[in-house]
Motif scaffolding. Structure first.
Motif, PDB file in Angstrom:
ATOM      1  N   THR A   6       0.847  -1.185   0.000  1.00  0.00           N
ATOM      2  CA  THR A   6       0.000   0.000   0.000  1.00  0.00           C
ATOM      3  C   THR A   6       0.889   1.244   0.000  1.00  0.00           C
ATOM      4  OG1 THR A   6      -0.087   0.111   2.413  1.00  0.00           O
ATOM      5  CG2 THR A   6      -1.771  -1.218   1.306  1.00  0.00           C
ATOM      6  N   ARG A   7       0.272   2.392  -0.206  1.00  0.00           N
ATOM      7  CA  ARG A   7       1.039   3.638  -0.210  1.00  0.00           C
ATOM      8  C   ARG A   7       1.684   3.896   1.145  1.00  0.00           C
ATOM      9  NH1 ARG A   7      -0.706   9.633  -2.453  1.00  0.00           N
ATOM     10  NH2 ARG A   7       1.190  10.690  -1.748  1.00  0.00           N
ATOM     11  N   ALA A   8       0.975   3.568   2.225  1.00  0.00           N
ATOM     12  CA  ALA A   8       1.533   3.785   3.561  1.00  0.00           C
ATOM     13  C   ALA A   8       2.834   3.012   3.737  1.00  0.00           C
ATOM     14  CB  ALA A   8       0.524   3.362   4.621  1.00  0.00           C
ATOM     15  N   VAL A   9       2.872   1.798   3.236  1.00  0.00           N
ATOM     16  CA  VAL A   9       4.072   0.960   3.367  1.00  0.00           C
ATOM     17  C   VAL A   9       5.231   1.533   2.567  1.00  0.00           C
ATOM     18  CG1 VAL A   9       5.036  -1.292   2.760  1.00  0.00           C
ATOM     19  CG2 VAL A   9       2.838  -1.159   3.932  1.00  0.00           C
ATOM     20  N   THR A  10       4.956   1.995   1.355  1.00  0.00           N
ATOM     21  CA  THR A  10       6.040   2.550   0.545  1.00  0.00           C
ATOM     22  C   THR A  10       6.504   3.896   1.090  1.00  0.00           C
ATOM     23  OG1 THR A  10       4.479   3.556  -1.028  1.00  0.00           O
ATOM     24  CG2 THR A  10       5.256   1.332  -1.517  1.00  0.00           C
ATOM     25  N   ASP A  11       5.566   4.695   1.635  1.00  0.00           N
ATOM     26  CA  ASP A  11       5.962   5.977   2.234  1.00  0.00           C
ATOM     27  C   ASP A  11       6.850   5.764   3.454  1.00  0.00           C
ATOM     28  OD1 ASP A  11       4.603   7.410   0.341  1.00  0.00           O
ATOM     29  OD2 ASP A  11       2.873   7.898   1.609  1.00  0.00           O
ATOM     30  N   LEU A  12       6.618   4.669   4.185  1.00  0.00           N
ATOM     31  CA  LEU A  12       7.439   4.338   5.353  1.00  0.00           C
ATOM     32  C   LEU A  12       8.746   3.651   4.959  1.00  0.00           C
ATOM     33  CD1 LEU A  12       4.579   3.047   7.682  1.00  0.00           C
ATOM     34  CD2 LEU A  12       6.035   5.044   8.121  1.00  0.00           C
ATOM     35  N   LYS A  13       8.898   3.432   3.639  1.00  0.00           N
ATOM     36  CA  LYS A  13      10.115   2.815   3.085  1.00  0.00           C
ATOM     37  C   LYS A  13      10.295   1.360   3.541  1.00  0.00           C
ATOM     38  CE  LYS A  13      12.554   7.258   2.679  1.00  0.00           C
ATOM     39  NZ  LYS A  13      11.795   7.578   1.481  1.00  0.00           N
ATOM     40  N   TRP A  14       9.185   0.702   3.813  1.00  0.00           N
ATOM     41  CA  TRP A  14       9.250  -0.729   4.107  1.00  0.00           C
ATOM     42  C   TRP A  14       9.286  -1.550   2.818  1.00  0.00           C
ATOM     43  CZ3 TRP A  14       4.655  -0.742   8.134  1.00  0.00           C
ATOM     44  CH2 TRP A  14       5.075  -0.062   9.292  1.00  0.00           C
ATOM     45  N   ALA A  15       8.938  -0.889   1.723  1.00  0.00           N
ATOM     46  CA  ALA A  15       8.962  -1.533   0.404  1.00  0.00           C
ATOM     47  C   ALA A  15       9.191  -0.454  -0.643  1.00  0.00           C
ATOM     48  CB  ALA A  15       7.646  -2.262   0.137  1.00  0.00           C
ATOM     49  N   PRO A  16       9.777  -0.796  -1.791  1.00  0.00           N
ATOM     50  CA  PRO A  16      10.018   0.215  -2.836  1.00  0.00           C
ATOM     51  C   PRO A  16       8.714   0.703  -3.456  1.00  0.00           C
ATOM     52  CG  PRO A  16      10.625  -1.981  -3.599  1.00  0.00           C
ATOM     53  CD  PRO A  16      10.349  -2.099  -2.146  1.00  0.00           C
ATOM     54  N   HIS A  17       8.733   1.912  -3.979  1.00  0.00           N
ATOM     55  CA  HIS A  17       7.522   2.521  -4.522  1.00  0.00           C
ATOM     56  C   HIS A  17       6.994   1.799  -5.755  1.00  0.00           C
ATOM     57  CE1 HIS A  17       6.677   6.048  -2.036  1.00  0.00           C
ATOM     58  NE2 HIS A  17       7.979   6.176  -1.879  1.00  0.00           N
ATOM     59  N   ASP A  18       7.837   1.050  -6.457  1.00  0.00           N
ATOM     60  CA  ASP A  18       7.337   0.364  -7.648  1.00  0.00           C
ATOM     61  C   ASP A  18       6.455  -0.830  -7.302  1.00  0.00           C
ATOM     62  OD1 ASP A  18       9.295  -1.346  -6.740  1.00  0.00           O
ATOM     63  OD2 ASP A  18      10.375  -1.474  -8.634  1.00  0.00           O
ATOM     64  N   LEU A  19       6.292  -1.120  -6.006  1.00  0.00           N
ATOM     65  CA  LEU A  19       5.382  -2.184  -5.576  1.00  0.00           C
ATOM     66  C   LEU A  19       4.026  -1.638  -5.122  1.00  0.00           C
ATOM     67  CD1 LEU A  19       7.704  -4.584  -3.520  1.00  0.00           C
ATOM     68  CD2 LEU A  19       7.126  -4.645  -5.951  1.00  0.00           C
ATOM     69  N   GLN A  20       3.872  -0.317  -5.158  1.00  0.00           N
ATOM     70  CA  GLN A  20       2.631   0.287  -4.671  1.00  0.00           C
ATOM     71  C   GLN A  20       1.452  -0.026  -5.589  1.00  0.00           C
ATOM     72  OE1 GLN A  20       2.741   4.543  -3.940  1.00  0.00           O
ATOM     73  NE2 GLN A  20       0.527   4.701  -4.213  1.00  0.00           N
ATOM     74  N   ILE A  21       0.360  -0.458  -4.979  1.00  0.00           N
ATOM     75  CA  ILE A  21      -0.878  -0.750  -5.700  1.00  0.00           C
ATOM     76  C   ILE A  21      -1.935   0.260  -5.262  1.00  0.00           C
ATOM     77  CG2 ILE A  21      -2.757  -2.424  -5.974  1.00  0.00           C
ATOM     78  CD1 ILE A  21      -0.665  -4.618  -5.517  1.00  0.00           C
ATOM     79  N   GLY A  22      -2.626   0.846  -6.231  1.00  0.00           N
ATOM     80  CA  GLY A  22      -3.661   1.803  -5.870  1.00  0.00           C
ATOM     81  C   GLY A  22      -3.833   2.878  -6.917  1.00  0.00           C
TER      82      GLY A  22
END
Length: 320
Positions: free
Chosen positions: A233-249
């Motif tokens: 989710t966006r929250a996860v990528t914003d927290l840098k727990w995962a790269p932004h290219d994995l964001q779904i939404g």
């Protein structure tokens, strides 16, 4: 019978699976044909032929690899002028939508994006879209053609049906405007061994509820056990727990896998916009009132850190 062009995007060993899905859809409209811009490796031509391409139009040159999408749009436009197709189908993604928009302007054609189904209505094409967070289906008839339609990956299952695979070479001249934006360098992306997120038949997504980067590692374990891709989710990528290219939404990627497992995902409208067309949605969340349950086919109310390890063990045991 009118031709239906599929703009092929290459992948290691051939073309993207989503392009084979487009050829399957094209068979319902007319005579399927494919367009390859740039290199035309034998394996790509063979794969397109296996899935129904009666013709494979090849526009050679380095423009696809050296420049952005304008040369691709110009190349497809040239093929359209020669083939006079009923429709042009593209994968609904960043490049596909960019090329489709440019092509629609150049041809003065009707354009529909993010379709999940297409059908023929007389001499016209009708595209179905999933709208308002999946609550409605909208049908759009393209009356000014050829119809330009981008289709979400995994909207149909790709089925083989051998075509003639006649290779037709098309020469295209590019002006300075087509070469106006050049690619100056590339940095290879490290391989995870997992399928591409947009094309994957199985997607495992972690939300803020995973709690940390280590929690996202658990999401990866589930994905590896099921042979799927990892989303976030966006929250996860914003927290840098995962790269932004994995964001779904809505501001990330749109996926429509056969199985979508959301763990620790609250289910905001923005996130649901990117996964609402998934065929089967499974949710794991300790909050029974989480909005994501509203779109779930199956739900587990529980702590993902306890549920997912058991799932991984059961999958491994089942698969031996």
């Amino acid at each position: 019978m009118s031709q239906v062009l599929v703009v092929a995007e290459q992948a290691p060993g051939g073309v993207r699976k989503a392009c084979l899905e487009l050829l399957t859809m094209a068979r319902e409209l007319g005579e399927p044909a494919a367009v390859l811009v740039g290199d035309a490796p034998a394996e790509a031509v063979a794969q397109l032929t296996e899935y129904g391409a009666e013709k494979v139009y090849v526009v050679g040159g380095n423009e696809r690899s050296d420049y952005l999408s304008v040369p691709v749009a110009r190349a497809v436009q040239a093929v359209v002028g020669q083939a006079q197709p009923l429709a042009v189908l593209l994968v609904s993604g960043p490049e596909g939508k960019d090329v489709a928009a440019r092509l629609a302007v150049q041809l003065e054609s009707g354009l529909v994006t993010d379709a999940i189904a297409i059908e023929k209505d007389g001499d016209s094409v009708v595209a179905t879209q999933s709208v308002v967070n999946g609550q409605y289906r909208a049908k759009t008839k393209v009356t000014r053609g050829p119809a330009i339609v981008t289709v979400r990956p995994n909207s149909v299952s790709a089925t083989a049906a051998a075509g003639a695979g006649e290779v037709v070479n098309v020469d295209v001249s590019y002006d300075d405007a087509a070469r106006g934006t050049a690619i100056t360098g590339r940095t290879p992306k490290g391989s995870t061994g997992r399928p591409d997120l947009v094309d994957a038949a199985v997607v495992i997504t972690g939300g803020r509820g995973v709690g940390s980067e280590e929690g996202m590692a658990l999401i990866g374990q589930v994905a590896d056990a099921l042979g799927g891709a990892v989303g976030a989710t966006r929250a996860v990528t914003d927290l840098k727990w995962a790269p932004h290219d994995l964001q779904i939404g809505q501001t990330g990627k749109t996926v429509a896998p056969s199985l979508y497992l959301a763990a620790g995902v609250s289910g905001s409208i923005q996130h649901r916009a990117g996964m609402q067309s998934s065929k089967t949605i499974v949710v794991v969340n300790k909050d029974p009132k989480a909005p994501i349950f509203q779109v779930a086919d199956f739900g587990v109310v529980g702590d993902l850190h306890k549920v997912l390890p058991v799932l991984v063990e059961q999958v491994k045991a089942t698969r031996g």
